[in-house]
Design a protein around this motif. Structure first.
Motif, PDB file in Angstrom:
ATOM      1  N   LEU B 149      21.487 -19.200  15.959  1.00  0.00           N
ATOM      2  CA  LEU B 149      21.456 -18.761  14.561  1.00  0.00           C
ATOM      3  C   LEU B 149      22.393 -17.578  14.405  1.00  0.00           C
ATOM      4  O   LEU B 149      22.499 -16.748  15.313  1.00  0.00           O
ATOM      5  N   GLN B 150      23.054 -17.505  13.270  1.00  0.00           N
ATOM      6  CA  GLN B 150      23.917 -16.351  13.002  1.00  0.00           C
ATOM      7  C   GLN B 150      23.677 -15.867  11.573  1.00  0.00           C
ATOM      8  O   GLN B 150      23.460 -16.671  10.666  1.00  0.00           O
ATOM      9  N   LEU B 151      23.720 -14.573  11.424  1.00  0.00           N
ATOM     10  CA  LEU B 151      23.614 -13.959  10.104  1.00  0.00           C
ATOM     11  C   LEU B 151      24.665 -12.869  10.029  1.00  0.00           C
ATOM     12  O   LEU B 151      24.797 -12.064  10.961  1.00  0.00           O
ATOM     13  N   GLY B 152      25.413 -12.828   8.956  1.00  0.00           N
ATOM     14  CA  GLY B 152      26.465 -11.817   8.837  1.00  0.00           C
ATOM     15  C   GLY B 152      26.559 -11.233   7.445  1.00  0.00           C
ATOM     16  O   GLY B 152      26.220 -11.894   6.457  1.00  0.00           O
ATOM     17  N   ILE B 153      27.009  -9.992   7.408  1.00  0.00           N
ATOM     18  CA  ILE B 153      27.224  -9.307   6.125  1.00  0.00           C
ATOM     19  C   ILE B 153      28.618  -8.693   6.141  1.00  0.00           C
ATOM     20  O   ILE B 153      29.017  -8.070   7.129  1.00  0.00           O
ATOM     21  N   ALA B 154      29.340  -8.853   5.059  1.00  0.00           N
ATOM     22  CA  ALA B 154      30.661  -8.217   4.930  1.00  0.00           C
ATOM     23  C   ALA B 154      30.462  -6.871   4.234  1.00  0.00           C
ATOM     24  O   ALA B 154      29.952  -6.831   3.114  1.00  0.00           O
ATOM     25  N   PRO B 155      30.857  -5.774   4.871  1.00  0.00           N
ATOM     26  CA  PRO B 155      30.656  -4.456   4.252  1.00  0.00           C
ATOM     27  C   PRO B 155      31.545  -4.209   3.042  1.00  0.00           C
ATOM     28  O   PRO B 155      31.273  -3.340   2.241  1.00  0.00           O
TER      29      PRO B 155
END
Lengths: 137, 212
Positions: B149-155
């Motif tokens: 699983l992957q979760l990402g946020i772009a700042p």
């Protein structure tokens, strides 16, 4: 220790990104869209500032605006430019991720085929919903 | 859980094997964009505590890709070449997002009983990235599967041609170690180049990609 290195890399990257925003070659606009009458007489929304930058110094061209769905990632949109520039009648392409619009400048003798343009976007993974010739220079 | 036994798969029906090669993609990990644009090529390098891989794939269409991957499997101490394919099952494009569901499969040069298959999906906006994958791996040593699983946020929202940054969290589990391993990584891309670097404090995960 390794977490620390990652944590150091991240702010350095942000700094580089901000520097790029300040001095980068790509122009950024917060997007003040205006109604523009297209060649076929219909009204369409364009960012006047961005549009004027795009056509600056250009002549003998047809300008096409494409509304695109699914164009959220720069890395995934690279094929748009690459594919359009394979057409020798394409003079310039501008991809705007923030508005989901692409401007294409064709040489004036190009016969615009909206289905052909939509298929190029489909082949790149996005969906072109509206293709409009907004100006003939 | 997807599971096809070796006997069932290879039993006496090579068509089943062919079906897996063509329809299912095999991967060792979730790849960012396992299919390029029509006519596009991708080169990848990936290294983690389980393996190092060099992978090239070509996309004849936006619906699928075909590729070759050289793998140095550190865990089982094997080196081999995989023929890999990925098929786009479904894509949903909206004004502000894109979602994809892929089938993936691979067959190794090592032996016909050495193959992988599975699926993975992703959904992203300009701010959020999520993905999942499940891969069933069949090797000469033992069979196992991997989930990720992957979760990402772009700042920040980068514009076209900018340097893009994603703060990511990856969680992996395989049935060999039988535990979830969760760690952060950073994904950076600009133009045709992408790099991911992460660590769980005991090893590095590095993924490099170039498209042309």
């Amino acid at each position: 220790m390794r977490y620390l290195i990652v944590l150091i890399i991240f702010p350095m990257n942000l700094l580089l990104a901000n520097t790029h925003h300040d001095h980068g070659s790509h122009m950024h606009h917060e997007g003040h869209e205006h109604v523009h009458k297209s060649v076929d007489g219909t009204n369409t929304q364009i960012d006047e500032s961005k549009y004027n930058d795009f056509i600056a110094g250009m002549s003998d061209a047809k300008i096409v605006k494409v509304d695109v769905k699914g164009m959220v990632c720069d890395f995934c949109a690279r094929g748009i430019e690459k594919t359009f520039y394979q057409d020798k009648l394409v003079k310039k392409v501008d991809v705007d991720l923030s508005t989901g619009k692409v401007l294409i400048a064709y040489k004036s003798d190009k016969k615009i085929n909206t289905d052909e343009i939509k298929n190029i976007f489909l082949d790149n993974g996005q969906t072109a919903t509206n293709v409009v010739i907004i100006m003939e220079l | 859980m997807i599971s096809i036994s070796q006997n069932n798969l290879l039993g006496s029906n090579p068509c089943k094997l062919l079906f897996i090669i063509i329809c299912f993609n095999i991967s060792n990990n979730i790849d960012a964009r396992p299919i390029s644009w029509s006519g596009g090529s991708t080169i990848m390098y990936k290294s983690n505590f389980m393996m190092t891989s060099y992978y090239y794939h070509y996309s004849p269409s936006y619906k699928y890709s075909l590729g070759l991957e050289y793998i140095d499997d550190k865990h089982f101490d094997e080196k081999y070449v995989n023929f890999r394919t990925t098929y786009l099952l479904n894509r949903i494009n909206t004004d502000n997002s894109q979602g994809n569901l892929y089938l993936t499969g691979s067959l190794s040069s090592e032996s016909s009983s050495h193959y992988n298959y599975g699926f993975h999906g992703d959904w992203e906006t300009r701010r959020i990235f999520t993905s999942f994958s499940f891969i069933d791996k069949n090797t000469n040593v033992r069979d196992y599967n991997e989930s990720e699983l992957q979760l990402g946020i772009a700042p920040y929202k980068g514009e076209y041609n900018d340097l893009h940054t994603w703060i990511m969290l990856k969680s992996k589990r395989d049935t060999i170690n039988d535990q979830w391993d969760t760690y952060p990584f950073i994904k950076l891309f600009k133009g045709d180049f992408l790099i991911e670097i992460g660590t769980d404090n005991s090893h590095w995960d590095i993924h490099y990609m170039m498209r042309f």
